[in-house]
Design a protein around this motif. Sequence first.
Motif, PDB file in Angstrom:
ATOM      1  N   MET A  31       0.837  -1.196   0.000  1.00 49.52           N
ATOM      2  CA  MET A  31       0.000   0.000   0.000  1.00 49.52           C
ATOM      3  C   MET A  31       0.872   1.245   0.000  1.00 49.52           C
ATOM      4  SD  MET A  31      -3.075  -0.732   2.690  1.00 49.52           S
ATOM      5  CE  MET A  31      -4.305  -1.978   2.399  1.00 49.52           C
ATOM      6  N   ALA A  35      -3.555   4.130  -1.458  1.00 55.33           N
ATOM      7  CA  ALA A  35      -4.209   2.829  -1.283  1.00 55.33           C
ATOM      8  C   ALA A  35      -4.746   2.686   0.139  1.00 55.33           C
ATOM      9  CB  ALA A  35      -3.230   1.702  -1.599  1.00 55.33           C
ATOM     10  N   ALA A  38      -7.796   4.916   0.413  1.00 57.50           N
ATOM     11  CA  ALA A  38      -8.942   4.320  -0.293  1.00 57.50           C
ATOM     12  C   ALA A  38      -9.523   3.155   0.505  1.00 57.50           C
ATOM     13  CB  ALA A  38      -8.513   3.853  -1.685  1.00 57.50           C
ATOM     14  N   THR A  39      -8.647   2.375   1.129  1.00 61.38           N
ATOM     15  CA  THR A  39      -9.088   1.259   1.959  1.00 61.38           C
ATOM     16  C   THR A  39      -9.895   1.762   3.153  1.00 61.38           C
ATOM     17  OG1 THR A  39      -7.215  -0.113   1.307  1.00 61.38           O
ATOM     18  CG2 THR A  39      -8.279  -0.653   3.396  1.00 61.38           C
ATOM     19  N   GLU A  44     -13.158  -1.390   1.463  1.00 64.63           N
ATOM     20  CA  GLU A  44     -12.668  -2.566   0.772  1.00 64.63           C
ATOM     21  C   GLU A  44     -11.176  -2.392   0.552  1.00 64.63           C
ATOM     22  OE1 GLU A  44     -15.095  -3.072  -2.726  1.00 64.63           O
ATOM     23  OE2 GLU A  44     -16.768  -3.862  -1.570  1.00 64.63           O
ATOM     24  N   THR A  46      -7.634  -2.035  -0.732  1.00 59.80           N
ATOM     25  CA  THR A  46      -7.048  -1.549  -1.982  1.00 59.80           C
ATOM     26  C   THR A  46      -5.536  -1.545  -1.826  1.00 59.80           C
ATOM     27  OG1 THR A  46      -8.987  -0.168  -2.378  1.00 59.80           O
ATOM     28  CG2 THR A  46      -6.986   0.404  -3.583  1.00 59.80           C
ATOM     29  N   LEU A  55      -3.263   1.941  -8.427  1.00 59.97           N
ATOM     30  CA  LEU A  55      -4.089   1.361  -7.381  1.00 59.97           C
ATOM     31  C   LEU A  55      -4.951   0.247  -7.966  1.00 59.97           C
ATOM     32  CD1 LEU A  55      -5.473   4.440  -5.404  1.00 59.97           C
ATOM     33  CD2 LEU A  55      -3.476   3.052  -4.900  1.00 59.97           C
ATOM     34  N   TRP A  56      -5.187  -0.774  -7.155  1.00 61.85           N
ATOM     35  CA  TRP A  56      -6.170  -1.798  -7.534  1.00 61.85           C
ATOM     36  C   TRP A  56      -6.878  -2.296  -6.294  1.00 61.85           C
ATOM     37  CZ3 TRP A  56      -5.632  -7.077  -6.100  1.00 61.85           C
ATOM     38  CH2 TRP A  56      -4.382  -7.426  -5.586  1.00 61.85           C
ATOM     39  N   ARG A  57      -8.191  -2.324  -6.398  1.00 64.98           N
ATOM     40  CA  ARG A  57      -9.025  -2.816  -5.305  1.00 64.98           C
ATOM     41  C   ARG A  57      -9.120  -4.328  -5.458  1.00 64.98           C
ATOM     42  NH1 ARG A  57     -14.195  -4.016  -5.343  1.00 64.98           N
ATOM     43  NH2 ARG A  57     -14.501  -2.878  -7.280  1.00 64.98           N
ATOM     44  N   LYS A  58      -8.754  -5.047  -4.425  1.00 69.50           N
ATOM     45  CA  LYS A  58      -8.794  -6.513  -4.466  1.00 69.50           C
ATOM     46  C   LYS A  58     -10.196  -6.968  -4.815  1.00 69.50           C
ATOM     47  CE  LYS A  58      -7.297 -10.695  -3.746  1.00 69.50           C
ATOM     48  NZ  LYS A  58      -6.942 -11.387  -4.949  1.00 69.50           N
ATOM     49  N   GLU A  60     -11.751  -6.366  -7.725  1.00 70.74           N
ATOM     50  CA  GLU A  60     -12.499  -5.445  -8.585  1.00 70.74           C
ATOM     51  C   GLU A  60     -12.998  -6.127  -9.854  1.00 70.74           C
ATOM     52  OE1 GLU A  60      -8.604  -3.165 -10.535  1.00 70.74           O
ATOM     53  OE2 GLU A  60      -9.794  -2.211  -8.977  1.00 70.74           O
ATOM     54  N   VAL A  65     -13.874  -9.474  -3.152  1.00 70.51           N
ATOM     55  CA  VAL A  65     -13.314  -8.336  -2.432  1.00 70.51           C
ATOM     56  C   VAL A  65     -12.934  -8.733  -1.004  1.00 70.51           C
ATOM     57  CG1 VAL A  65     -14.594  -6.656  -3.795  1.00 70.51           C
ATOM     58  CG2 VAL A  65     -15.573  -7.512  -1.666  1.00 70.51           C
TER      59      VAL A  65
END
Length: 195
Positions: A31, A35, A38-39, A44, A46, A55-58, A60, A65
């Motif tokens: 992170m 990230a 955002a988390t 959720e 990220t 960034l990537w949201r787990k 997505e 998630v």
Amino acid sequence: MDTLAWDKQGGLLPAVVQDASTLRVLMLGYMDRAALLATMEGGEVTFFSRSRQQLWRKGEQSGNVLKLVSVETDCDQDTLLVMAEPAGPTCHLGRSSCFPNAPHDVLSALDARIAGRERQRPAGSYTTTLFEAGVRRIAQKVGEEGVETALAGVVQDDDALLGEAADLLYHLLVLLRARGLSLADAKAVLQSRGS
């Protein structure tokens, strides 16, 4: 967030993700500030993708998630421990964990499975038949299993005692769920007693 040691590893912190229910380590990600923010704001988990540099949201794309429960840091403020509730497999190989042999709390995993059975009530499931029979029948099963466990402790071998103890624990978890409670609730009572 400003107290974290962002500069130690080029603005990234390793984030160990652990299942909040079973305590199984699910994965390791990284992170950056964005990230983590955002988390915390989105609920959720990220990460910052080092390969894609974004960034990537787990989950997505897969829908698997990781719902945030909590985040804490280690003593050096350079690693994060993320407690989450997974909505499906965490590993891209379809496994619950990226570490297939990671230890976990078997009773908590069973409790989560029983909670799922209570919600979904799949046909042919013994657990479903117990829930549909009601609290009195479930309580009766707990009593029967308690007596069988006590008897096994006195007159049977270790394997028989362990089998009866497992049956008792299972039925007790079903009873707790039938009353709207969980293993976590019972653990909280034990913790409050200083156990």
